[in-house]
Design a protein around this motif. Structure first.
Motif, PDB file in Angstrom:
ATOM      1  N   ARG A  77       0.811  -1.220   0.000  1.00 41.33           N
ATOM      2  CA  ARG A  77       0.000   0.000   0.000  1.00 41.33           C
ATOM      3  C   ARG A  77       0.847   1.274   0.000  1.00 41.33           C
ATOM      4  O   ARG A  77       0.311   2.367   0.152  1.00 41.33           O
ATOM      5  CB  ARG A  77      -0.911   0.009   1.225  1.00 41.33           C
ATOM      6  CG  ARG A  77      -1.775  -1.226   1.410  1.00 41.33           C
ATOM      7  CD  ARG A  77      -2.894  -1.282   0.464  1.00 41.33           C
ATOM      8  NE  ARG A  77      -3.785  -0.176   0.752  1.00 41.33           N
ATOM      9  CZ  ARG A  77      -5.051  -0.143   0.425  1.00 41.33           C
ATOM     10  NH1 ARG A  77      -5.604  -1.140  -0.175  1.00 41.33           N
ATOM     11  NH2 ARG A  77      -5.778   0.917   0.686  1.00 41.33           N
ATOM     12  N   THR A  78       2.169   1.140  -0.136  1.00 41.43           N
ATOM     13  CA  THR A  78       3.038   2.312  -0.045  1.00 41.43           C
ATOM     14  C   THR A  78       3.455   2.870  -1.396  1.00 41.43           C
ATOM     15  O   THR A  78       4.215   3.822  -1.459  1.00 41.43           O
ATOM     16  CB  THR A  78       4.314   1.999   0.763  1.00 41.43           C
ATOM     17  OG1 THR A  78       5.036   0.967   0.105  1.00 41.43           O
ATOM     18  CG2 THR A  78       3.982   1.596   2.188  1.00 41.43           C
ATOM     19  N   GLU A  79       2.981   2.267  -2.459  1.00 46.17           N
ATOM     20  CA  GLU A  79       3.307   2.760  -3.798  1.00 46.17           C
ATOM     21  C   GLU A  79       2.020   3.084  -4.534  1.00 46.17           C
ATOM     22  O   GLU A  79       0.982   2.473  -4.291  1.00 46.17           O
ATOM     23  CB  GLU A  79       4.082   1.706  -4.589  1.00 46.17           C
ATOM     24  CG  GLU A  79       5.448   1.412  -4.018  1.00 46.17           C
ATOM     25  CD  GLU A  79       6.223   0.428  -4.877  1.00 46.17           C
ATOM     26  OE1 GLU A  79       5.902   0.323  -6.086  1.00 46.17           O
ATOM     27  OE2 GLU A  79       7.121  -0.210  -4.348  1.00 46.17           O
ATOM     28  N   LEU A  80       2.130   4.024  -5.438  1.00 41.28           N
ATOM     29  CA  LEU A  80       0.985   4.348  -6.284  1.00 41.28           C
ATOM     30  C   LEU A  80       0.829   3.242  -7.310  1.00 41.28           C
ATOM     31  O   LEU A  80       1.818   2.691  -7.800  1.00 41.28           O
ATOM     32  CB  LEU A  80       1.218   5.677  -7.001  1.00 41.28           C
ATOM     33  CG  LEU A  80       1.442   6.895  -6.103  1.00 41.28           C
ATOM     34  CD1 LEU A  80       1.740   8.117  -6.951  1.00 41.28           C
ATOM     35  CD2 LEU A  80       0.246   7.139  -5.209  1.00 41.28           C
ATOM     36  N   ASP A  81      -0.415   2.932  -7.651  1.00 39.10           N
ATOM     37  CA  ASP A  81      -0.595   1.914  -8.682  1.00 39.10           C
ATOM     38  C   ASP A  81      -0.238   2.516 -10.041  1.00 39.10           C
ATOM     39  O   ASP A  81      -0.189   3.738 -10.208  1.00 39.10           O
ATOM     40  CB  ASP A  81      -2.004   1.312  -8.646  1.00 39.10           C
ATOM     41  CG  ASP A  81      -3.106   2.276  -9.057  1.00 39.10           C
ATOM     42  OD1 ASP A  81      -2.917   3.041 -10.021  1.00 39.10           O
ATOM     43  OD2 ASP A  81      -4.167   2.256  -8.416  1.00 39.10           O
ATOM     44  N   PRO A  82       0.058   1.669 -11.029  1.00 39.80           N
ATOM     45  CA  PRO A  82       0.502   2.162 -12.340  1.00 39.80           C
ATOM     46  C   PRO A  82      -0.469   3.147 -12.994  1.00 39.80           C
ATOM     47  O   PRO A  82      -0.045   4.098 -13.638  1.00 39.80           O
ATOM     48  CB  PRO A  82       0.646   0.883 -13.171  1.00 39.80           C
ATOM     49  CG  PRO A  82       0.896  -0.189 -12.166  1.00 39.80           C
ATOM     50  CD  PRO A  82       0.117   0.210 -10.947  1.00 39.80           C
ATOM     51  N   THR A  83      -1.752   2.943 -12.801  1.00 35.49           N
ATOM     52  CA  THR A  83      -2.741   3.858 -13.386  1.00 35.49           C
ATOM     53  C   THR A  83      -2.635   5.245 -12.779  1.00 35.49           C
ATOM     54  O   THR A  83      -2.663   6.252 -13.486  1.00 35.49           O
ATOM     55  CB  THR A  83      -4.169   3.304 -13.180  1.00 35.49           C
ATOM     56  OG1 THR A  83      -4.236   1.990 -13.727  1.00 35.49           O
ATOM     57  CG2 THR A  83      -5.212   4.192 -13.820  1.00 35.49           C
ATOM     58  N   GLU A  84      -2.500   5.300 -11.450  1.00 33.59           N
ATOM     59  CA  GLU A  84      -2.379   6.600 -10.787  1.00 33.59           C
ATOM     60  C   GLU A  84      -1.054   7.277 -11.155  1.00 33.59           C
ATOM     61  O   GLU A  84      -1.009   8.477 -11.384  1.00 33.59           O
ATOM     62  CB  GLU A  84      -2.499   6.456  -9.267  1.00 33.59           C
ATOM     63  CG  GLU A  84      -2.584   7.804  -8.587  1.00 33.59           C
ATOM     64  CD  GLU A  84      -3.036   7.730  -7.145  1.00 33.59           C
ATOM     65  OE1 GLU A  84      -3.584   8.741  -6.675  1.00 33.59           O
ATOM     66  OE2 GLU A  84      -2.825   6.696  -6.502  1.00 33.59           O
ATOM     67  N   ARG A  85       0.027   6.500 -11.230  1.00 31.82           N
ATOM     68  CA  ARG A  85       1.322   7.074 -11.643  1.00 31.82           C
ATOM     69  C   ARG A  85       1.229   7.650 -13.058  1.00 31.82           C
ATOM     70  O   ARG A  85       1.749   8.722 -13.327  1.00 31.82           O
ATOM     71  CB  ARG A  85       2.427   6.020 -11.578  1.00 31.82           C
ATOM     72  CG  ARG A  85       2.911   5.759 -10.185  1.00 31.82           C
ATOM     73  CD  ARG A  85       4.022   4.715 -10.168  1.00 31.82           C
ATOM     74  NE  ARG A  85       5.121   5.018 -11.063  1.00 31.82           N
ATOM     75  CZ  ARG A  85       6.198   5.729 -10.731  1.00 31.82           C
ATOM     76  NH1 ARG A  85       6.310   6.207  -9.520  1.00 31.82           N
ATOM     77  NH2 ARG A  85       7.155   5.941 -11.597  1.00 31.82           N
ATOM     78  N   ALA A  86       0.579   6.928 -13.948  1.00 30.55           N
ATOM     79  CA  ALA A  86       0.452   7.386 -15.333  1.00 30.55           C
ATOM     80  C   ALA A  86      -0.387   8.659 -15.421  1.00 30.55           C
ATOM     81  O   ALA A  86      -0.199   9.471 -16.335  1.00 30.55           O
ATOM     82  CB  ALA A  86      -0.147   6.284 -16.206  1.00 30.55           C
ATOM     83  N   ALA A  87      -1.309   8.841 -14.482  1.00 29.05           N
ATOM     84  CA  ALA A  87      -2.185  10.012 -14.497  1.00 29.05           C
ATOM     85  C   ALA A  87      -1.560  11.240 -13.838  1.00 29.05           C
ATOM     86  O   ALA A  87      -2.124  12.334 -13.895  1.00 29.05           O
ATOM     87  CB  ALA A  87      -3.502   9.675 -13.798  1.00 29.05           C
ATOM     88  N   MET A  88      -0.386  11.071 -13.238  1.00 30.70           N
ATOM     89  CA  MET A  88       0.259  12.199 -12.561  1.00 30.70           C
ATOM     90  C   MET A  88       0.714  13.243 -13.572  1.00 30.70           C
ATOM     91  O   MET A  88       1.252  12.906 -14.623  1.00 30.70           O
ATOM     92  CB  MET A  88       1.462  11.721 -11.749  1.00 30.70           C
ATOM     93  CG  MET A  88       1.091  10.942 -10.508  1.00 30.70           C
ATOM     94  SD  MET A  88       2.524  10.199  -9.656  1.00 30.70           S
ATOM     95  CE  MET A  88       3.447  11.659  -9.178  1.00 30.70           C
ATOM     96  N   THR A  89       0.485  14.491 -13.218  1.00 31.93           N
ATOM     97  CA  THR A  89       0.938  15.596 -14.067  1.00 31.93           C
ATOM     98  C   THR A  89       2.405  15.883 -13.756  1.00 31.93           C
ATOM     99  O   THR A  89       2.967  15.373 -12.777  1.00 31.93           O
ATOM    100  CB  THR A  89       0.114  16.864 -13.771  1.00 31.93           C
ATOM    101  OG1 THR A  89       0.398  17.275 -12.419  1.00 31.93           O
ATOM    102  CG2 THR A  89      -1.383  16.624 -13.953  1.00 31.93           C
ATOM    103  N   ALA A  90       3.005  16.744 -14.565  1.00 29.79           N
ATOM    104  CA  ALA A  90       4.385  17.163 -14.289  1.00 29.79           C
ATOM    105  C   ALA A  90       4.468  17.816 -12.908  1.00 29.79           C
ATOM    106  O   ALA A  90       5.428  17.589 -12.161  1.00 29.79           O
ATOM    107  CB  ALA A  90       4.873  18.119 -15.380  1.00 29.79           C
ATOM    108  N   ASP A  91       3.461  18.611 -12.550  1.00 29.31           N
ATOM    109  CA  ASP A  91       3.452  19.237 -11.225  1.00 29.31           C
ATOM    110  C   ASP A  91       3.328  18.201 -10.109  1.00 29.31           C
ATOM    111  O   ASP A  91       3.936  18.354  -9.049  1.00 29.31           O
ATOM    112  CB  ASP A  91       2.336  20.274 -11.113  1.00 29.31           C
ATOM    113  CG  ASP A  91       2.683  21.578 -11.829  1.00 29.31           C
ATOM    114  OD1 ASP A  91       3.883  21.816 -12.084  1.00 29.31           O
ATOM    115  OD2 ASP A  91       1.751  22.349 -12.132  1.00 29.31           O
ATOM    116  N   ASP A  92       2.542  17.141 -10.335  1.00 28.84           N
ATOM    117  CA  ASP A  92       2.438  16.064  -9.348  1.00 28.84           C
ATOM    118  C   ASP A  92       3.800  15.404  -9.133  1.00 28.84           C
ATOM    119  O   ASP A  92       4.212  15.156  -7.998  1.00 28.84           O
ATOM    120  CB  ASP A  92       1.440  14.995  -9.795  1.00 28.84           C
ATOM    121  CG  ASP A  92      -0.007  15.454  -9.763  1.00 28.84           C
ATOM    122  OD1 ASP A  92      -0.325  16.403  -9.017  1.00 28.84           O
ATOM    123  OD2 ASP A  92      -0.819  14.850 -10.501  1.00 28.84           O
TER     124      ASP A  92
END
Length: 175
Positions: A77-92
């Protein structure tokens, strides 16, 4: 999986770091390991991490009318899932990296100020290397690093062992 806002808070990052060695801890033990965090703040952030499933309650026992809980980090539970990582913006990504590097700076400052620091004897190292790698070679290298580090995360504390933080950053650069 946890979300970015939950994981990137500086206090929650420190709580997670304190539990990276796989040793379950009570709030009292965490407060002893992180004495600069006020008790109310500690309890609030432990509650947030527990509610999100990042911390798991292993045990509860009554002590003088209060309930003492023992927590363990849920690695899955300590890592973002691949979908959430892919949705991260440059600012994120910038915000996440800033929190990560800010945590490193704070860790190093605490090391330097806690007593007589001896970086050479203590094995302090910070280095960079430029490698020319294909995507496949990079994936192999990361797998090798993950394997080497994971194999050692199961070491128990011992008389000759010092808890050490290992951080890895990979950034592509211009040719």
């Amino acid at each position: 999986m946890a979300n970015l806002d939950l994981l990137m808070h500086p206090v929650r990052l420190r709580i997670i770091q304190a539990l990276l060695d796989r040793r379950p801890s009570t709030t009292t033990q965490l407060r002893a390991r992180l004495p600069d965090i006020p008790p109310a703040t500690m309890y609030r952030h432990i509650a947030a991490l527990t509610t999100a499933g990042v911390l798991e309650i292993l045990d509860e026992r009554r002590i003088r009318g209060a309930v003492e809980r023992t927590y363990r980090l849920r690695w899955d539970r300590t890592e973002l899932d691949p979908t959430e990582r892919a949705a991260m913006t440059a600012d994120d990504h910038r915000r996440a990296f800033t929190a990560f590097t800010g945590g490193l700076l704070a860790d190093f400052d605490r090391y330097l100020t806690r007593g007589p620091a001896d970086p050479t004897t203590d094995g302090i190292t910070y280095r960079q290397a430029a490698l020319w790698l294909t995507d496949t070679e990079l994936a192999e290298l990361l797998t090798e690093l993950r394997s080497a580090i994971t194999a050692r995360t199961r070491n128990d504390p011992g008389q000759d062992r010092t808890r050490r933080m290992i951080s890895v950053v990979v950034i592509p650069t211009e040719n």
